[in-house]
Scaffold this motif. Structure first.
Motif, PDB file in Angstrom:
ATOM      1  N   LEU A 195      27.618   7.643 -11.714  1.00  0.00           N
ATOM      2  CA  LEU A 195      26.224   8.091 -11.658  1.00  0.00           C
ATOM      3  C   LEU A 195      25.582   7.698 -10.331  1.00  0.00           C
ATOM      4  N   GLY A 196      25.843   6.471  -9.889  1.00  0.00           N
ATOM      5  CA  GLY A 196      25.289   6.003  -8.624  1.00  0.00           C
ATOM      6  C   GLY A 196      25.810   6.808  -7.445  1.00  0.00           C
ATOM      7  N   GLN A 197      27.082   7.179  -7.495  1.00  0.00           N
ATOM      8  CA  GLN A 197      27.663   7.970  -6.407  1.00  0.00           C
ATOM      9  C   GLN A 197      27.019   9.343  -6.324  1.00  0.00           C
ATOM     10  N   VAL A 198      26.812   9.986  -7.483  1.00  0.00           N
ATOM     11  CA  VAL A 198      26.181  11.315  -7.493  1.00  0.00           C
ATOM     12  C   VAL A 198      24.743  11.212  -6.993  1.00  0.00           C
ATOM     13  N   ARG A 199      24.002  10.205  -7.485  1.00  0.00           N
ATOM     14  CA  ARG A 199      22.619  10.011  -7.027  1.00  0.00           C
ATOM     15  C   ARG A 199      22.565   9.806  -5.521  1.00  0.00           C
ATOM     16  N   ASP A 200      23.488   9.004  -5.000  1.00  0.00           N
ATOM     17  CA  ASP A 200      23.479   8.706  -3.564  1.00  0.00           C
ATOM     18  C   ASP A 200      23.872   9.917  -2.725  1.00  0.00           C
ATOM     19  N   LEU A 201      24.640  10.842  -3.305  1.00  0.00           N
ATOM     20  CA  LEU A 201      24.947  12.082  -2.594  1.00  0.00           C
ATOM     21  C   LEU A 201      23.736  13.013  -2.574  1.00  0.00           C
ATOM     22  N   LEU A 202      22.996  13.016  -3.680  1.00  0.00           N
ATOM     23  CA  LEU A 202      21.802  13.866  -3.760  1.00  0.00           C
ATOM     24  C   LEU A 202      20.655  13.348  -2.907  1.00  0.00           C
ATOM     25  N   LEU A 203      20.540  12.028  -2.807  1.00  0.00           N
ATOM     26  CA  LEU A 203      19.375  11.396  -2.172  1.00  0.00           C
ATOM     27  C   LEU A 203      19.076  11.948  -0.775  1.00  0.00           C
ATOM     28  N   PRO A 204      20.003  11.898   0.179  1.00  0.00           N
ATOM     29  CA  PRO A 204      19.650  12.396   1.521  1.00  0.00           C
ATOM     30  C   PRO A 204      19.366  13.889   1.549  1.00  0.00           C
ATOM     31  N   ASP A 237       0.860  -1.187   0.000  1.00  0.00           N
ATOM     32  CA  ASP A 237       0.000   0.000   0.000  1.00  0.00           C
ATOM     33  C   ASP A 237       0.898   1.240   0.000  1.00  0.00           C
ATOM     34  N   PHE A 238       0.785   2.047  -1.044  1.00  0.00           N
ATOM     35  CA  PHE A 238       1.575   3.276  -1.137  1.00  0.00           C
ATOM     36  C   PHE A 238       0.856   4.460  -0.487  1.00  0.00           C
ATOM     37  N   LYS A 239      -0.364   4.254  -0.058  1.00  0.00           N
ATOM     38  CA  LYS A 239      -1.136   5.255   0.682  1.00  0.00           C
ATOM     39  C   LYS A 239      -1.186   6.607  -0.030  1.00  0.00           C
ATOM     40  N   GLY A 240      -1.343   6.540  -1.355  1.00  0.00           N
ATOM     41  CA  GLY A 240      -1.489   7.757  -2.147  1.00  0.00           C
ATOM     42  C   GLY A 240      -0.194   8.435  -2.515  1.00  0.00           C
ATOM     43  N   ASN A 241       0.943   7.862  -2.114  1.00  0.00           N
ATOM     44  CA  ASN A 241       2.238   8.463  -2.410  1.00  0.00           C
ATOM     45  C   ASN A 241       2.793   7.955  -3.736  1.00  0.00           C
ATOM     46  N   ASP A 242       3.692   8.720  -4.330  1.00  0.00           N
ATOM     47  CA  ASP A 242       4.335   8.324  -5.570  1.00  0.00           C
ATOM     48  C   ASP A 242       5.180   7.076  -5.317  1.00  0.00           C
ATOM     49  N   PRO A 243       4.959   5.988  -6.061  1.00  0.00           N
ATOM     50  CA  PRO A 243       5.694   4.742  -5.798  1.00  0.00           C
ATOM     51  C   PRO A 243       7.210   4.881  -5.898  1.00  0.00           C
ATOM     52  N   ARG A 244       7.691   5.633  -6.884  1.00  0.00           N
ATOM     53  CA  ARG A 244       9.145   5.781  -7.001  1.00  0.00           C
ATOM     54  C   ARG A 244       9.698   6.661  -5.877  1.00  0.00           C
ATOM     55  N   PHE A 245       8.930   7.649  -5.452  1.00  0.00           N
ATOM     56  CA  PHE A 245       9.342   8.424  -4.283  1.00  0.00           C
ATOM     57  C   PHE A 245       9.441   7.510  -3.067  1.00  0.00           C
ATOM     58  N   ALA A 246       8.462   6.611  -2.926  1.00  0.00           N
ATOM     59  CA  ALA A 246       8.488   5.659  -1.808  1.00  0.00           C
ATOM     60  C   ALA A 246       9.747   4.797  -1.850  1.00  0.00           C
ATOM     61  N   ALA A 247      10.170   4.417  -3.046  1.00  0.00           N
ATOM     62  CA  ALA A 247      11.389   3.611  -3.184  1.00  0.00           C
ATOM     63  C   ALA A 247      12.610   4.407  -2.728  1.00  0.00           C
ATOM     64  N   TYR A 248      12.695   5.671  -3.149  1.00  0.00           N
ATOM     65  CA  TYR A 248      13.832   6.504  -2.739  1.00  0.00           C
ATOM     66  C   TYR A 248      13.797   6.777  -1.236  1.00  0.00           C
ATOM     67  N   LEU A 249      12.618   7.018  -0.716  1.00  0.00           N
ATOM     68  CA  LEU A 249      12.484   7.259   0.723  1.00  0.00           C
ATOM     69  C   LEU A 249      12.925   6.021   1.506  1.00  0.00           C
ATOM     70  N   LEU A 250      12.498   4.857   1.062  1.00  0.00           N
ATOM     71  CA  LEU A 250      12.860   3.619   1.744  1.00  0.00           C
ATOM     72  C   LEU A 250      14.370   3.383   1.662  1.00  0.00           C
TER      73      LEU A 250
END
Length: 350
Positions: A332-341, A81-94
């Motif tokens: 690319l993964g390193q840059v994404r992981d720096l941006l994520l938090p 259940d994504f509870k109305g949230n964007d599924p990909r946002f939920a993945a990044y949040l998790l």
């Protein structure tokens, strides 16, 4: 951006995956997702997309997003259940949440979904979630495109190997006699006569120091370390768990004790592509395992040295491009992981 504090359970609901032993799987188009990602295929799905899956046991902290019907295994947790949230946002949040959670609970071998639901997080309105996704997914989309190109390069090399060394349609084959089922000048040897499998060395996850060198297990790269055990290039072969899996490491690396390795003096592209054809199989009664003496006893058809060198020279540009794409993906993964938090705590406005 307006962020609000809440619990992870306010954003998503997680559920344990479902049993699906390998012996009952029927090969098909449906990805089977475990704690380490897609680890097989089945003919029927258990869950409709979109899917967000993370490890319950085994590999903890990784998060996988799938956009097709799938089957989550019981080593994983998945969002019901994504509870109305964007599924990909939920993945990044998790992913962001579990990265922090893992660092605080490193000694715990598994995660409890009820505990995860109580973790403190921050979220935003749906429109702002989509803006965050648009930034982070640009990196993930590039990584996925490169991954597909890598798969195509590897398949091209495998197809050329089969053409030359399985179907015997190598350059000049018209002028070579077939004697006892193989071209003249070729040899049927034991694997141990061509290369020696060396044992990897234990390196527990809690003792690793993140660094430049990939750490290989029987399922491939399982992390990085600041030191290497083996000088590259090297071939890594699964010993426990994913028996007989074969990986090529251009760089210096650390194969752990669930794997064997073939050192650079004996490793080349021909051998890397030949090993999956020799018939490695489980030789242990309990935990799947590959006995070294058994592996060394398997038969391998060795071509002439001249043809072997020519093949290596022919496929070298493919592996060179593969390595370039792998390096690009790591960056690319390193840059994404720096941006994520920074995106997830509202430090960067979108």
């Amino acid at each position: 951006m307006s962020w609000r504090a809440c619990t992870l359970g306010d954003v998503i609901k997680l559920q344990r995956g479902h049993d699906l032993p390998e012996r009952v799987r029927v090969d098909g188009p449906v990805p089977v997702v475990s704690s380490s990602g897609i680890t097989g295929r089945h003919n029927v799905p258990r869950v409709d997309p979109p899917g967000v899956i993370t490890g319950r046991y085994g590999t903890i902290g990784e998060v996988f997003f799938v956009d097709e019907p799938y089957w989550p295994l019981n080593t994983a947790l998945y969002v019901v259940d994504f509870k109305g949230n964007d599924p990909r946002f939920a993945a990044y949040l998790l992913r962001n949440t579990l990265k922090n959670y893992k660092s605080e609970k490193a000694a715990v071998p598994g995660v409890d979904r009820n505990v995860l639901h109580l973790l403190k997080v921050r979220t935003a309105e749906r429109r702002e979630q989509e803006q965050v996704v648009s930034i982070l997914s640009a990196y993930d989309d590039l990584i996925e495109n490169n991954r597909r190109r890598i798969v195509l390069l590897e398949e091209a090399a495998r197809m050329l190997y089969r053409e030359w060394f399985v179907y015997f349609r190598f350059p000049g084959h018209e002028h070579v006699k077939i004697i006892d089922g193989i071209p003249e000048g070729w040899e049927r040897l034991k694997v141990g006569d061509v290369a020696q499998l060396a044992y990897g060395k234990a390196l527990k996850e809690e003792t690793r120091v993140e660094g430049l060198y990939p750490v290989y297990g029987s399922s491939g790269i399982v992390g990085t370390h600041h030191a290497a055990l083996v000088v590259g290039p090297a071939i890594v072969v699964g010993r426990k768990g994913n028996v007989g899996s074969v990986y090529w490491s251009t760089s210096d690396c650390w194969p752990i004790d669930t794997a064997y390795f073939i050192p650079s003096a004996q490793a080349d592209f021909w051998l890397y592509l030949a090993l999956p054809h020799v018939g490695f199989q489980n030789t242990d009664g309990g935990v799947p395992g590959l006995n070294r003496d058994f592996a060394h006893s398997r038969k391998i058809t060795k071509p002439t040295e001249r043809l072997r060198r020519f093949f290596n020279e022919t496929v070298e540009p493919m592996f060179g491009q593969r390595e370039t794409l792998l390096r690009y993906n790591r960056k690319l993964g390193q840059v994404r992981d720096l941006l994520l938090p920074r995106l997830m705590n509202g430090e960067i406005a979108v």
